[in-house]
Design an enzyme around this catalytic site. Structure first.
Site, PDB file in Angstrom:
ATOM      1  CD  GLU A  59       5.842  15.319 -22.964  1.00 14.27           C
ATOM      2  OE1 GLU A  59       5.242  16.372 -22.638  1.00 14.27           O
ATOM      3  OE2 GLU A  59       5.258  14.226 -23.097  1.00 14.27           O
ATOM      4  CG  ASN A  78      -3.279  15.613 -20.052  1.00 13.66           C
ATOM      5  OD1 ASN A  78      -2.322  14.926 -19.718  1.00 13.66           O
ATOM      6  ND2 ASN A  78      -4.379  15.711 -19.307  1.00 13.66           N
ATOM      7  NE  ARG A 101      -0.415  16.344 -13.168  1.00 15.36           N
ATOM      8  CZ  ARG A 101       0.293  15.577 -12.359  1.00 15.36           C
ATOM      9  NH1 ARG A 101       0.101  15.608 -11.051  1.00 15.36           N
ATOM     10  NH2 ARG A 101       1.212  14.761 -12.840  1.00 15.36           N
ATOM     11  CD  GLU A 114      -4.915  15.254 -15.950  1.00 15.97           C
ATOM     12  OE1 GLU A 114      -5.686  14.831 -16.813  1.00 15.97           O
ATOM     13  OE2 GLU A 114      -3.741  14.847 -15.792  1.00 15.97           O
ATOM     14  CE  LYS A 124      -1.462  13.087 -15.094  1.00 16.61           C
ATOM     15  NZ  LYS A 124      -1.889  13.458 -16.465  1.00 16.61           N
ATOM     16  CE  LYS A 137       4.405  16.710 -14.858  1.00 14.41           C
ATOM     17  NZ  LYS A 137       4.611  15.467 -15.629  1.00 14.41           N
ATOM     18  CG  HIS A 155       5.067   9.580 -24.665  1.00 10.21           C
ATOM     19  ND1 HIS A 155       3.694   9.425 -24.801  1.00 10.21           N
ATOM     20  CD2 HIS A 155       5.237  10.658 -23.849  1.00 10.21           C
ATOM     21  CE1 HIS A 155       3.078  10.355 -24.092  1.00 10.21           C
ATOM     22  NE2 HIS A 155       3.988  11.115 -23.511  1.00 10.21           N
ATOM     23  NE  ARG A 196      -4.123  -1.911   2.053  1.00  9.54           N
ATOM     24  CZ  ARG A 196      -4.154  -2.984   2.846  1.00  9.54           C
ATOM     25  NH1 ARG A 196      -3.238  -3.137   3.783  1.00  9.54           N
ATOM     26  NH2 ARG A 196      -5.100  -3.883   2.720  1.00  9.54           N
ATOM     27  CG  HIS A 208      -2.077   9.153 -24.875  1.00 10.61           C
ATOM     28  ND1 HIS A 208      -2.663   9.380 -23.662  1.00 10.61           N
ATOM     29  CD2 HIS A 208      -0.760   9.362 -24.687  1.00 10.61           C
ATOM     30  CE1 HIS A 208      -1.749   9.718 -22.770  1.00 10.61           C
ATOM     31  NE2 HIS A 208      -0.572   9.720 -23.379  1.00 10.61           N
ATOM     32  CG  HIS A 261      -0.009  13.941 -23.743  1.00 11.02           C
ATOM     33  ND1 HIS A 261       0.674  15.134 -23.893  1.00 11.02           N
ATOM     34  CD2 HIS A 261       0.848  13.099 -23.115  1.00 11.02           C
ATOM     35  CE1 HIS A 261       1.887  15.003 -23.379  1.00 11.02           C
ATOM     36  NE2 HIS A 261       2.009  13.790 -22.899  1.00 11.02           N
TER      37      HIS A 261
END
Length: 367
Positions: A189, A249, A245, A241, A147, A231, A269, A125, A256, A252
């Site tokens: 990026e 993206n 935030r 997000e 993330k 960032k 990526h 956990r 994606h 993306h």
């Protein structure tokens, strides 16, 4: 040697430093010993990075008093799935008998960092972990902000958690061993930060492409630090997000889809994100939001950085279906990050399908 730059990400009790420097990889162990009570560490790396830097990181940790083990996974996006996570769990449980104070050290690029972070978030956990990014993309983006996660056959990063590292330790020296294509992928990026928040950073990229391509130490230190500051500011405002935030993206939504349609093996990526920048920019221009003068700067910069700007040849329906599986969809509609100018990213929840189709066709999708 210049002192490292430290960018602090303010998140209350989950706050941490992003330490950016040259030739300081060997100092990692001493820094961790000063801030972490446990004395067991497991380095997670891949078959490419491990032979280059694994021994140095292990030695640094050992000198600082850590009992060190290493897990090596295969390289590439294709290992970013729950099977790899389970294999790491097995080694933590059986080989290393890792406890809740065991420190995981992600030594690698975005895939290694995302997987290690997800393992850290879920093993017992939650155990502490450190990001030691070895790619430009990881240093400026994926190692910062918490993330973590893995891919599913139906989409990228659909299984994951928000879980912050205790430290990001970026040694820019390691970029020297990146192949040119990987360097360029990371710069997509950096372009993103210029597009959404920092026109001066975009100008800097335009004016110093050659120095950046040559990994000029001063220039790399500046663009990595500027990217991390942006960032850190955004994540500090909105960790999970719920609002601003989402600007991170940019590129993306379509990016994606490009990755998913090509099986995560044709494009890096960052390359897919670069194509996504062009889709978002064209939608923005077609709306009358992005001035032609700004629009006309984006694709040329990406090309100069050796990044793709055209969509691979899939149908519009295939792109829309792939986008529909993306986790950024809310209430049956995609959340797009669009532009009202260089440095002026905006969140748009009202983009009509017709707008997307028009941009997709213009950039290479078939009808």
């Amino acid at each position: 040697m210049n002192a490292p730059t430290v960018v602090h990400l303010s998140l209350g009790e989950r706050a941490y430093d992003i330490v950016i420097g040259q030739h300081h990889l060997d100092g990692l162990g001493a820094r961790l010993a000063a801030q972490h009570a446990g004395r067991k560490a497991v380095v997670v790396t891949n078959a490419v990075v491990g032979p280059l830097y694994g021994a140095r990181v292990e030695a640094s940790l050992s000198r600082a008093g850590f009992q060190v083990g290493t897990v090596t996974i295969d390289d590439g996006e294709t290992v970013k799935h729950l099977g790899t996570v389970s294999e790491i769990y097995d080694q933590l449980l059986e080989r290393f008998r890792a406890d809740r104070q065991t420190l995981l050290v992600a030594l690698g690029g975005g895939v290694v960092g995302d997987i290690t972070g997800f393992v850290a978030a879920t093993y017992y956990r939650g155990v502490p972990f450190v990001q030691v990014p070895t790619t430009i993309l990881a240093a400026v983006d994926s190692s910062v902000g918490g993330k973590t996660g893995v891919n599913h056959p139906l989409g990228k990063n659909l299984i994951g958690a928000f879980y912050q590292p205790v430290l990001v330790w970026a040694d820019l020296e390691v970029f020297q061993t990146l192949e040119p294509r990987e360097r360029s992928a990371g710069l997509a990026e950096v372009v993103k930060y210029g597009l959404i928040r920092d026109p001066a950073l975009f100008d800097l990229l335009e004016n110093h492409v050659e120095a950046i391509a040559a990994l000029d130490p001063e220039m790399m230190a500046r663009i990595v630090a500027d990217s991390c500051r942006i960032k850190a500011e955004v994540v500090g405002e909105d960790e999970r997000e719920g609002g601003v935030r989402a600007l991170l993206n940019m590129g993306h939504t379509a990016g994606h889809a490009v990755e998913a349609l090509t099986g995560y093996c044709q494009f890096r990526h960052g390359e897919a994100v670069a194509i996504g920048h062009c889709v978002a920019a064209l939608i923005s221009r077609n709306r009358g939001w992005l001035p032609d003068a700004d629009y006309s700067r984006i694709a040329p910069l990406l090309r100069r950085l050796n990044l793709p700007v055209d969509l691979p040849s899939f149908s519009v329906d295939e792109y829309l279906k792939a986008m529909g599986r993306d986790k950024k969809w809310i209430g049956g509609k995609a959340r797009w990050i669009l532009l009202k100018g260089i440095g002026q990213g905006v969140i748009a929840d009202d983009v009509a399908t017709e707008e997307v189709i028009s941009a997709l066709i213009a950039l290479g999708a078939s009808e």
